[in-house]
Design a protein around this motif. Structure first.
Motif, short mmCIF file in Angstrom:
data_model
loop_
_atom_site.label_atom_id
_atom_site.label_comp_id
_atom_site.label_asym_id
_atom_site.label_seq_id
_atom_site.Cartn_x
_atom_site.Cartn_y
_atom_site.Cartn_z
N UNK A 123 -6.42 0.48 -0.31
CA UNK A 123 -7.27 0.26 -1.47
C UNK A 123 -6.81 -1.01 -2.19
N UNK A 124 -7.74 -1.75 -2.77
CA UNK A 124 -7.34 -2.94 -3.52
C UNK A 124 -6.48 -2.55 -4.71
N UNK A 125 -5.71 -3.49 -5.20
CA UNK A 125 -4.77 -3.22 -6.29
C UNK A 125 -5.49 -2.65 -7.50
N UNK A 153 -3.09 5.13 -10.40
CA UNK A 153 -2.05 4.97 -11.42
C UNK A 153 -2.31 3.74 -12.27
N UNK A 154 -2.68 2.65 -11.65
CA UNK A 154 -2.95 1.42 -12.39
C UNK A 154 -4.14 1.62 -13.34
N UNK A 155 -5.17 2.30 -12.86
CA UNK A 155 -6.33 2.56 -13.72
C UNK A 155 -5.96 3.44 -14.91
N UNK A 156 -5.10 4.43 -14.67
CA UNK A 156 -4.68 5.31 -15.77
C UNK A 156 -3.88 4.54 -16.81
N UNK A 157 -2.98 3.67 -16.35
CA UNK A 157 -2.16 2.89 -17.28
C UNK A 157 -3.04 1.92 -18.07
N UNK A 158 -3.99 1.30 -17.40
CA UNK A 158 -4.90 0.40 -18.11
C UNK A 158 -5.75 1.14 -19.14
N UNK A 159 -6.23 2.32 -18.78
CA UNK A 159 -7.01 3.11 -19.73
C UNK A 159 -6.15 3.49 -20.94
N UNK A 181 0.82 -1.20 0.00
CA UNK A 181 0.00 0.00 0.00
C UNK A 181 0.86 1.25 0.00
N UNK A 182 2.05 1.17 0.56
CA UNK A 182 2.91 2.35 0.63
C UNK A 182 3.89 2.41 -0.52
#
Length: 146
Positions: free
Chosen positions: A58-60, A65-71, A42-43
């Protein structure tokens, strides 16, 4: 006096440590190591969450950042399908370069830019090679004031 305060602190700390905790699920009680790994994850940089005691991370899949990269990857696949993948990639790089730089208004008080032309009075930062210094070194002249 200090010894008494220290003894009082230790006694109070012992009461806090010995106080009953709320019931935890059996999986977490059995193995505390995964909880530490969960906090470290998480950190981690780019995770978007800051580890705080007592706060669930928050869940992975919900990290910004992960959502932005996936988008971005999904849009890249779409533009590749439309045969516009290269322009999308180049424009993405230009946007990331623009978003990653800070303007003069975002600098802290007294912070100098790496480019002397953006500093007040064109002041150079320490370690900058100036034309005068290069000329002196090429002609093997001693520096002024030595």
């Amino acid at each position: 006096a200090v010894e008494r305060r220290l003894a009082g602190f230790r006694a109070a700390r012992g009461r806090v440590v010995a106080s009953p905790r709320p019931a935890e699920p059996p999986a977490e009680v059995a193995d505390p190591a995964p909880a530490e790994g969960h906090w470290a994850a998480a950190a981690s940089p780019g995770g978007g969450a800051e580890a705080r005691p007592g706060v669930a991370a928050a869940p992975v899949w919900a990290r910004p950042l992960l959502l932005k990269v996936l988008l971005w990857a999904v849009l890249l696949a779409l533009f590749v399908e439309l045969e516009l993948g290269l322009p999308y990639f180049v424009l993405s790089l230009l946007y990331w370069m623009h978003a990653g730089t800070r303007g003069p208004s975002e600098r802290r008080q007294g912070e100098l830019s790496a480019y002397s032309v953006f500093n007040p009075g064109c002041a150079a930062i320490a370690g900058t090679l100036t034309a005068e210094q290069l000329e002196r070194e090429l002609h093997y002249r001693p520096a002024a004031g030595r």
